[in-house]
Design an enzyme around this catalytic site. Structure first.
Site, short mmCIF file in Angstrom:
data_model
loop_
_atom_site.label_atom_id
_atom_site.label_comp_id
_atom_site.label_asym_id
_atom_site.label_seq_id
_atom_site.Cartn_x
_atom_site.Cartn_y
_atom_site.Cartn_z
N HIS A 88 76.13 -22.07 47.62
CA HIS A 88 74.77 -22.22 48.50
C HIS A 88 74.83 -23.20 49.65
O HIS A 88 74.28 -23.10 50.58
CB HIS A 88 73.49 -21.88 47.69
N ASP A 131 77.19 -12.22 45.87
CA ASP A 131 77.23 -11.76 44.14
C ASP A 131 77.91 -10.82 44.03
O ASP A 131 78.54 -10.76 42.88
CB ASP A 131 75.88 -12.02 43.70
C1 PEP Z 1 74.17 -12.51 48.04
O1 PEP Z 1 74.46 -12.64 46.64
O2 PEP Z 1 75.26 -12.00 48.76
C2 PEP Z 1 72.91 -13.15 48.60
C3 PEP Z 1 72.49 -12.70 49.71
O3 PEP Z 1 72.23 -13.92 47.86
P1 PEP Z 1 72.62 -15.47 47.55
O4 PEP Z 1 73.86 -15.85 48.35
O5 PEP Z 1 71.51 -16.18 47.83
O6 PEP Z 1 72.86 -15.43 46.12
MG MG Z 2 72.83 -13.49 45.55
#
Ligand code: PEP
Ligand code: MG
Length: 579
Positions: free
Chosen positions: A188, A452
């Site tokens: 993140h 994810d």
């Molecule tokens: C993802 O998992 O693609 C998503 C948009 O959420 P995050 O990256 O915040 O886990």
């Molecule tokens: Mg995600």
């Protein structure tokens, strides 16, 4: 000149002085202190600095946004001198013999709760302000305020590692770029760097304290940093930076144009954001709306549980500013790499597979309800949708929706205003893909979280830098899952978007369009490049092969979209007309 190498998370050039950032201990001691006089002085010093900060913010906002917006900082400066608040803090220090941090946090939480319980909506809203000013003083006391972390002039920040909770608090106007020794490209922190449009270099093992204050250039194209670059090199990289600016200026011509392919297919291109601070970028880049507001950044930005009032104000500001554009807020996805001390989550061996996101929300119902109530109240001020992260089963979706309904009933009984909201499911686990037909029956839209989804499909921890050589961002399994999800959504008449980082990968835009995607939600700086790409595609011509850049070879389309022509989503899938 010294050269450091690593992994780049954004193609771009950053030029400026280095500022070394050292982590601060932010745990608040509950052990009684002996020198209460010293704690009183520390508090008074923090109070004066916080007043000066709010006054400076008032002047800046007055110049840039006008009296109405600036006034809030004036109110904050006055609240910092409020006798009741100040006396409460001093009493905790002198009578309970606690440190200044503890006193500020406790008095702030108590006073915010008093405001939140008031009937008058104006006074209720002051609860969020008290939390803000307590936070400002805490930051100063703990050395995590902007001045201590970033100094006063724009710089390139160098750190061992940056947690999302630290990154989210950085002042973008003072951040030219950052370099860390640790980190992974899908974390993140990296996502935040991209959304802030800031060149960042991670996994740079050469970083050194002696770099502090030196001139440096991050070359995101070549994944390296030059410290004390030679005059010639500096000149050529400055030229490259100017060229980037010119390219960006050219993209501005696409503002106001539709996201329509040459053969007439229009989809929505929305933005991913983390808070009110990103709304300017949404507007500047002409996004059709917000497809993913990562609400957990509101939690990461806070040193204690954000109250209903505080969250209501945060969501309302975004929704109201962007109305009538749609804003989809993802409910709190805390856990894994996004942690906050105040939640006291246990250390886990496998946090990505652990207690996170909807799992926390469904087991800490009051915590979840605080957010849902704030979201429902904010929905009265614009076009708000919500979606649940990390869903793996229909039961979880049902449970989440039942709690949402419970909140609606409570708020209606309290006479609170609410708007109509769309409720969506994030498809980011293979289990959700496989039960997508069942989930689609129970929600208004799907948003595919490819970050994810890739992690769980390929069994690759997105935080683990060592696994990057094994990662294939265009893995056919993930592409097939995306197609399966779109088809399942369309079979049930709901729209399907992609909000993971893959949505911004223009080498896949045509593939996604051929799969029938209705919306791509991307970091704000990718909106115009994605729009440009969409406008160059002709879906009436035969599909080009998807190039698997990792493997360097052409992959067939995940599915032949024409062979399986899934019905497009009904009413809700229609791309909204541009303003
Ligand atoms: C993802 O998992 O693609 C998503 C948009 O959420 P995050 O990256 O915040 O886990
Ligand atoms: Mg995600």
């Amino acid at each position: 000149m010294q050269v450091g190498t690593g992994k780049s998370v954004l193609n771009g050039i950053a030029i400026g002085k280095i500022k070394i950032y050292k982590k601060k201990d932010t745990t608040i001691s509950t052990t009684p202190v002996t020198d209460t006089g010293a704690e009183l002085l520390r508090f008074e010093d923090a109070q004066q600095k916080a007043i000066a900060q709010q006054t400076a913010l008032y002047e800046k906002a007055l110049e840039e946004a006008g009296e109405d917006i600036a006034e809030v900082f004036n109110i904050h400066a006055m609240m910092l001198e409020d006798d009741d608040f100040v006396d409460a803090i001093k009493e905790i220090i002198t009578k309970q013999k606690m440190c200044a941090e503890y006193a500020v946090k406790t008095a702030g939480t108590n006073q915010a709760a008093v405001f939140a319980a008031m009937d008058d909506p104006y006074l209720q809203a002051r609860s969020a302000d008290v939390m803000d000013i307590a936070q400002a003083m805490l930051d100063i006391l703990q050395g995590t305020d902007v001045d201590s972390m970033q100094g006063t002039e724009p710089s390139i920040l160098v750190a061992e590692d940056l947690a999302p909770s630290e990154t989210v608090r950085l002042d973008k106007s003072l951040l030219l770029g950052f370099i860390t020794r640790e980190g992974s490209t899908n974390s993140h922190t990296a996502i935040l760097a991209r959304s802030m449009n800031i060149p960042a270099l991670i996994q740079c093992k050469e970083i050194d304290d002696s770099w502090d204050g030196k001139m440096a250039v991050i070359d995101g194209y070549n994944a390296c940093v030059y410290v004390d670059p030679t005059a010639d090199l500096l000149k050529s990289l400055q030229k490259r930076q100017q060229e980037d600016k010119k390219k960006l200026a050219l993209l501005q011509e696409l503002k106001g144009k539709t996201n329509t392919t040459l053969d007439g297919t229009t989809i929505n291109v929305y933005a991913n954001i983390g808070g009110i601070g990103d709304v300017g970028a949404v507007q500047q880049n002409d996004a059709g709306g917000v497809g993913l507001f990562r609400s957990e950044f509101v939690y990461l930005n806070s040193k204690d549980y954000p109250t209903e009032e505080y969250q209501f104000e945060a969501y309302k500001q975004v929704v109201e500013t962007l109305a009538p554009k749609k804003v989809i807020i993802r409910t709190c996805d805390i856990g894994a790499d996004k942690t906050v001390d105040y939640m006291k989550l246990d250390h886990e061996e496998n946090p990505a597979l652990g207690y996170r996101a909807i799992r926390i929300c469904l087991t800490r119902k009051d915590f979840f309800k605080t957010q849902l109530r704030a979201l429902l109240r904010a929905s009265a001020y614009g076009n708000l949708g919500i979606m649940f992260p990390m869903i793996t089963s229909l039961r979880e979706l049902h449970d989440a929706k039942n709690i949402l309904d419970e909140c609606k009933v409570e708020l209606a009984a309290e006479g609170k205003k609410m708007g109509d909201i769309e409720v969506g499911t994030m498809i980011e686990t293979p289990a959700a893909v496989l039960v997508a037909d069942d989930l689609a029956e129970e929600c208004d839209f799907f948003s595919i979280g490819t970050n994810d989804l890739t992690q769980y499909t390929c069994a690759l921890d997105r935080q683990n830098a060592k696994l990057e050589p094994f990662a294939n961002p265009h893995h056919p399994a993930v592409l097939r899952e995306i197609k399966m999800t779109i088809d399942a959504g369309h079979r049930h008449g709901i729209w399907v978007g992609i909000c993971g980082e893959l949505g911004a990968d223009t080498s896949l835009t045509e593939t996604f369009l051929r799969m029938g995607v209705d919306e791509l939600s991307v970091n704000p700086k990718s909106i115009l490049p994605v729009r440009k790409k969409i406008r160059s595609i002709d879906l009436s011509k035969p599909a080009a092969a998807v190039v698997d850049e990792e493997a360097g070879e052409a992959e067939p389309q995940a599915e032949d979209p024409k062979a399986e022509a899934a019905p497009k989503a009904k009413s809700k899938a229609k791309a909204e007309p541009k303003a």
